[in-house]
Design a protein around this motif. Structure first.
Motif, PDB file in Angstrom:
ATOM      1  N   GLU A  60      -6.155  43.079  19.470  1.00  0.00           N
ATOM      2  CA  GLU A  60      -5.635  41.994  20.308  1.00  0.00           C
ATOM      3  C   GLU A  60      -6.178  42.123  21.732  1.00  0.00           C
ATOM      4  O   GLU A  60      -6.568  41.129  22.347  1.00  0.00           O
ATOM      5  CB  GLU A  60      -4.103  42.021  20.323  1.00  0.00           C
ATOM      6  N   ALA A 107      -9.718  40.915  21.832  1.00  0.00           N
ATOM      7  CA  ALA A 107      -9.778  39.454  21.816  1.00  0.00           C
ATOM      8  C   ALA A 107      -9.460  38.888  23.196  1.00  0.00           C
ATOM      9  O   ALA A 107     -10.099  37.923  23.647  1.00  0.00           O
ATOM     10  CB  ALA A 107      -8.819  38.895  20.770  1.00  0.00           C
ATOM     11  N   GLU A 108      -8.498  39.498  23.875  1.00  0.00           N
ATOM     12  CA  GLU A 108      -8.171  39.044  25.235  1.00  0.00           C
ATOM     13  C   GLU A 108      -9.326  39.300  26.186  1.00  0.00           C
ATOM     14  O   GLU A 108      -9.576  38.495  27.095  1.00  0.00           O
ATOM     15  CB  GLU A 108      -6.893  39.718  25.717  1.00  0.00           C
ATOM     16  N   GLU A 109     -10.039  40.394  26.008  1.00  0.00           N
ATOM     17  CA  GLU A 109     -11.205  40.671  26.858  1.00  0.00           C
ATOM     18  C   GLU A 109     -12.269  39.589  26.675  1.00  0.00           C
ATOM     19  O   GLU A 109     -12.912  39.170  27.639  1.00  0.00           O
ATOM     20  CB  GLU A 109     -11.788  42.055  26.553  1.00  0.00           C
ATOM     21  N   ILE A 110     -12.441  39.118  25.451  1.00  0.00           N
ATOM     22  CA  ILE A 110     -13.390  38.032  25.202  1.00  0.00           C
ATOM     23  C   ILE A 110     -12.911  36.763  25.905  1.00  0.00           C
ATOM     24  O   ILE A 110     -13.717  36.038  26.505  1.00  0.00           O
ATOM     25  CB  ILE A 110     -13.589  37.824  23.684  1.00  0.00           C
ATOM     26  N   ASP A 111     -11.604  36.521  25.872  1.00  0.00           N
ATOM     27  CA  ASP A 111     -11.051  35.380  26.613  1.00  0.00           C
ATOM     28  C   ASP A 111     -11.362  35.512  28.099  1.00  0.00           C
ATOM     29  O   ASP A 111     -11.759  34.539  28.749  1.00  0.00           O
ATOM     30  CB  ASP A 111      -9.532  35.296  26.435  1.00  0.00           C
ATOM     31  N   HIS A 112     -11.196  36.708  28.640  1.00  0.00           N
ATOM     32  CA  HIS A 112     -11.456  36.925  30.073  1.00  0.00           C
ATOM     33  C   HIS A 112     -12.898  36.586  30.418  1.00  0.00           C
ATOM     34  O   HIS A 112     -13.165  35.943  31.445  1.00  0.00           O
ATOM     35  CB  HIS A 112     -11.163  38.378  30.460  1.00  0.00           C
ATOM     36  N   ALA A 164     -14.853  34.541  28.849  1.00  0.00           N
ATOM     37  CA  ALA A 164     -15.019  33.082  28.741  1.00  0.00           C
ATOM     38  C   ALA A 164     -14.420  32.379  29.950  1.00  0.00           C
ATOM     39  O   ALA A 164     -15.029  31.450  30.504  1.00  0.00           O
ATOM     40  CB  ALA A 164     -14.389  32.574  27.447  1.00  0.00           C
ATOM     41  N   TRP A 165     -13.232  32.807  30.385  1.00  0.00           N
ATOM     42  CA  TRP A 165     -12.608  32.195  31.562  1.00  0.00           C
ATOM     43  C   TRP A 165     -13.488  32.356  32.787  1.00  0.00           C
ATOM     44  O   TRP A 165     -13.669  31.420  33.568  1.00  0.00           O
ATOM     45  CB  TRP A 165     -11.254  32.824  31.860  1.00  0.00           C
ATOM     46  N   GLN A 199     -16.629  30.170  32.570  1.00  0.00           N
ATOM     47  CA  GLN A 199     -16.289  28.769  32.824  1.00  0.00           C
ATOM     48  C   GLN A 199     -16.023  28.534  34.312  1.00  0.00           C
ATOM     49  O   GLN A 199     -16.509  27.564  34.890  1.00  0.00           O
ATOM     50  CB  GLN A 199     -15.060  28.361  32.010  1.00  0.00           C
ATOM     51  N   GLN A 216      -3.737  36.391  35.621  1.00  0.00           N
ATOM     52  CA  GLN A 216      -3.501  36.569  34.187  1.00  0.00           C
ATOM     53  C   GLN A 216      -4.312  37.738  33.649  1.00  0.00           C
ATOM     54  O   GLN A 216      -3.817  38.541  32.851  1.00  0.00           O
ATOM     55  CB  GLN A 216      -3.833  35.292  33.410  1.00  0.00           C
ATOM     56  N   ASP A 256      -2.887  41.157  31.860  1.00  0.00           N
ATOM     57  CA  ASP A 256      -3.380  41.594  30.555  1.00  0.00           C
ATOM     58  C   ASP A 256      -3.932  43.016  30.618  1.00  0.00           C
ATOM     59  O   ASP A 256      -3.651  43.844  29.746  1.00  0.00           O
ATOM     60  CB  ASP A 256      -4.474  40.656  30.042  1.00  0.00           C
TER      61      ASP A 256
END
Length: 135
Positions: A9, A12-17, A19-20, A23, A93, A97
């Motif tokens: 998990e 996966a959050e690191e990948i979100d970071h 991407a954020w 962007q 955020q 995390d």
């Protein structure tokens, strides 16, 4: 299995970071450092080596790394303009995390690295940050 699920998990959050950040950099008409692939490879290699030593050392590396990232993000929060609420929300955020990832690694039995190792990690992070801002 519980630790594996928590670390998956967190990954996966690191990948979100990532991407954020990508962007947001695009929105600001900026770009990430050209050194990012090198830092990723280096971090992956050190993490893999820690994992080969033991799960406890691997989790300790996660905790120590996330502590470094929290301090780095604290610096961003201090320097970001108050009116840049979008960037501040993203960084806040991410900070929450990362702190949770560190706590999870510790509670799963992560080894507490000695002060000299943490100092070396801080120095390395400072060098990575300084060079990333330039390249």
């Amino acid at each position: 299995p519980e630790v594996r699920a928590e670390m998956a998990e967190a990954a996966a959050e690191e990948i979100d970071h990532l991407a954020w950040c990508e962007q947001r950099l695009n929105e600001l008409e900026s770009r990430p450092s050209l050194l990012n692939p090198a830092w990723y490879a280096l971090s992956f290699g050190i993490g893999a080596a820690a994992g080969l030593i033991s799960d406890r050392v691997s989790l300790g590396f996660v905790a120590a790394t996330e502590d470094q990232v929290c301090r780095h993000l604290d610096g961003h929060l201090e320097s970001l303009p108050e009116q840049d609420t979008k960037s501040r929300e993203i960084v806040s955020q991410m900070r929450a995390d990362e702190a949770r990832h560190a706590a999870a690694a510790r509670s799963a039995g992560g080894f507490e690295f000695p002060a000299p190792v943490k100092s070396l990690m801080t120095l390395t992070a400072s060098l990575m940050t300084a060079s990333s801002y330039r390249i």
